[in-house]
Design an enzyme around this catalytic site. Sequence first.
Site, short mmCIF file in Angstrom:
data_model
loop_
_atom_site.label_atom_id
_atom_site.label_comp_id
_atom_site.label_asym_id
_atom_site.label_seq_id
_atom_site.Cartn_x
_atom_site.Cartn_y
_atom_site.Cartn_z
N GLU A 32 10.31 1.21 -1.47
CA GLU A 32 10.46 0.75 -0.22
C GLU A 32 10.97 -0.63 0.15
O GLU A 32 9.92 -1.46 -0.20
CB GLU A 32 9.30 1.56 0.69
CG GLU A 32 9.28 2.95 0.56
CD GLU A 32 7.71 3.26 1.10
OE1 GLU A 32 7.22 2.61 1.66
OE2 GLU A 32 7.72 4.43 0.74
N ALA A 62 8.80 7.81 1.28
CA ALA A 62 8.16 8.90 0.87
C ALA A 62 7.61 8.47 -0.45
O ALA A 62 8.41 8.77 -1.54
CB ALA A 62 9.08 10.13 0.90
N GLU A 63 6.41 8.59 -0.62
CA GLU A 63 5.71 8.12 -1.81
C GLU A 63 5.71 9.16 -2.99
O GLU A 63 5.79 8.78 -4.07
CB GLU A 63 4.14 7.51 -1.58
CG GLU A 63 4.18 6.02 -1.04
CD GLU A 63 4.53 6.19 0.55
OE1 GLU A 63 4.44 7.28 1.13
OE2 GLU A 63 4.51 5.09 1.13
N GLN A 85 4.12 0.26 -1.53
CA GLN A 85 4.04 -0.82 -0.85
C GLN A 85 2.41 -1.70 -0.76
O GLN A 85 2.29 -2.86 -0.81
CB GLN A 85 4.63 -0.87 0.48
CG GLN A 85 5.21 -1.90 1.12
CD GLN A 85 6.02 -1.48 2.24
OE1 GLN A 85 5.73 -0.95 3.35
NE2 GLN A 85 7.37 -1.89 2.15
N GLY A 88 -3.44 1.34 0.01
CA GLY A 88 -3.71 2.64 0.61
C GLY A 88 -2.77 3.60 0.89
O GLY A 88 -2.87 4.68 1.48
N HIS A 132 -4.52 -1.54 3.69
CA HIS A 132 -4.13 -2.70 3.24
C HIS A 132 -4.65 -3.41 2.38
O HIS A 132 -4.19 -4.56 1.85
CB HIS A 132 -3.16 -3.41 4.14
CG HIS A 132 -2.04 -2.52 5.02
ND1 HIS A 132 -2.29 -1.95 5.72
CD2 HIS A 132 -0.62 -2.92 5.06
CE1 HIS A 132 -1.15 -1.41 6.61
NE2 HIS A 132 0.00 -2.08 5.65
#
Lengths: 329, 386
Positions: A32, A62-63, A85, A88, A132
Amino acid sequence: MSSTQTLTFARAITEGLRASLESDDKVMLMGEDIGRLGGVFRVTDGLQKDFGEARVVDTPLAESGILGTAIGLALRGYRPVCEIQFDGFVFPAYDQITTQLAKMRYRSRGRVEVPVVIRIPYGGGIGAVEHHSESPEALFAHTAGLRVVSPATPQDAYDMMRAAIASPDPVLFFEPKGRYWSKADVALGGPVPDGVLDSARVARTGDDVTLVAYGPTVATALKAADALAAEGTSAEVVDLRAISPIDVTAVAESVCRTGRCVVVHEAPSFLGVGAEIAARVSDECFYALEAPVQRVAGFHAPYPVAKLEHEYLPSVDRVLDAVDRALAY
Amino acid sequence: MKIDATGGNDVAAADVTPLVQLVAPDGSRVVDDAGAGLRERVARLTTADLRAMYRDMVLTRRFDDEATALQRQGELALYAQSRGQEAAQVGSAHALAPQDYVFPSYREHGVLHVRGVDPVDRLRLYRGEDHGGWDPNEHNVHLYTLVIGSHALHATGYAMGIQRDGLVGTGDAGRDAAVVTYFGDGATSQGDVNEALVFAAVNNAPVVFFCQNNQWAISEPTTKQSRVPIYKRGEGFGVPSVRVDGNDVLACYAVAAEALERAHSGGGPTFVEAYTYRMGAHTTSDDPSRYRDRAEEEHWRRRDPVERLEALLRAEDGWDETWAADLQAEADAYGERLRDGVRALGAPPAETMFDHVYGTEHAQVAAEQKWFREYEAATAGEEVAR
């Protein structure tokens, strides 16, 4: 052509990616915001411009989709490098990684392979919001079929990235995001050194205690070793580099000599990498141990708010405290 | 198009969704305006082609019956039947080009039959002897996937690879490639299937999503999955979508051929809902009598896809008693070969559990394998307490 340049940790990863994109046209990057933006940490800066949109792919947000399509691309002969990214945000892809990616070679009895690399900026200390700053590496190391690594220096970041992409196995590549802006000289070009994906590195030699760390805590351990040296204690620092597999031989060689072991990681101690190290050290160094293995790690609480993270994270003081406990036995 | 109130479960009974149908349950050809292009595709099929489809459906059903019996005899750990779905599977598989690739779920025995995957190999997984069983690249059929819907993403990624290989829209029918992924109505609720549709749509990937709506996801009817007809879900992603009578082998063939032509030529993905019925249980461990009634099963029994193709062949003078008797004999021999082959499968050597975990040596696996080997050697011949 080899050359040496002073690079940030992040830039060293970029150069590792670039070298792999140049040497193998099946290598591609997916994630992303990795294209025009260059990723939120700019690790892929400029790569889409140089290698095109088919090889540096801005994916839908969408992971699981990123990992699932990467598996399909790998089955077709490609070598996708996926960026998650932030730590978490890997969990929507957890199913694809553990039930599909990890098992594909095994369930096909070696008839297919899925050489996918998953880059995950991880760890805390940057004042971020929830999700994060986490360290989920042990969750992946527990799954057979995955390799899990984390570099601690720009040189290793460069070399280990090239090795990860060349590996026939899926590799979880945990990048200590708090170290992204640290700089060092990096020797670029030249062959990928052997063993960087499954061997530990002695970052500092010493005689009295072994500090075992990886990723972001190697710097912490080295600072603690400096402080200990000032007090007359000689600490050895072992940088694991890989946590699947763990280079038990290197750890045991050190601990059997020093008699004391302190493991340092940001992830919670409970059922973590330190627990495995403690078990293996007790197997390999039982008669040489002067003290139980000590762990300095995150707590069994969700990663706290940024205002409290420095109390949560292993600090130099907490490492020194653990060394004191080990020496006092 | 034909308006078809098929009946089935609550939703199906009220469902008057248009459905592509080329052969009615009585074996007569359906002639309407909407199906003209599809009729053209099947008009090219010869009697020999129809008989080949019939043969594949009969052998698929025999495979099903034999495997079910083998499970009852303790030779298989589990088996998931495809009974009732032979037309959807055989028809769509007949539309595939050799270079196309298939990502099945775990019930696509008819597709694998058409692709030439060895029938004994297809049962290794259910025997508990292998997690896969065949070489995916030998017949361009990936292994069965048990995590519902996961493989829809693998199919889409594979199709993205075909695009990067430059094998879409070349105009050469022998080179243009596409992917078909098979899954069920329940899978359309999975995030992975929805993400696959997103990725396929934005990449214009050459992939056909072939959903067999067999009305039941174990015990849950389609009303528990969707409040719109399943094929409508594809439309929401901008993917051309169609519902076809999944018990009409010619309609399934024609719709799949059209979707594959679109994919091959660079027209992107298609979503097909093959409206069919799971005549058997979910698996040999399931008991449908707990959740569905006999009237519904009887309704669908009268729409049996194998009987429909037989009726068509008979109506069009494609049936021949000698040929039919030969096919019966072939099915008997096929069954015997399958039974013998499955019973001859042993267990792999214990140490193979460490093989192929990684492609290069991994110290943890190596250490455990060494320990295991020594343990086995030290305890060889001793009685093992489990």
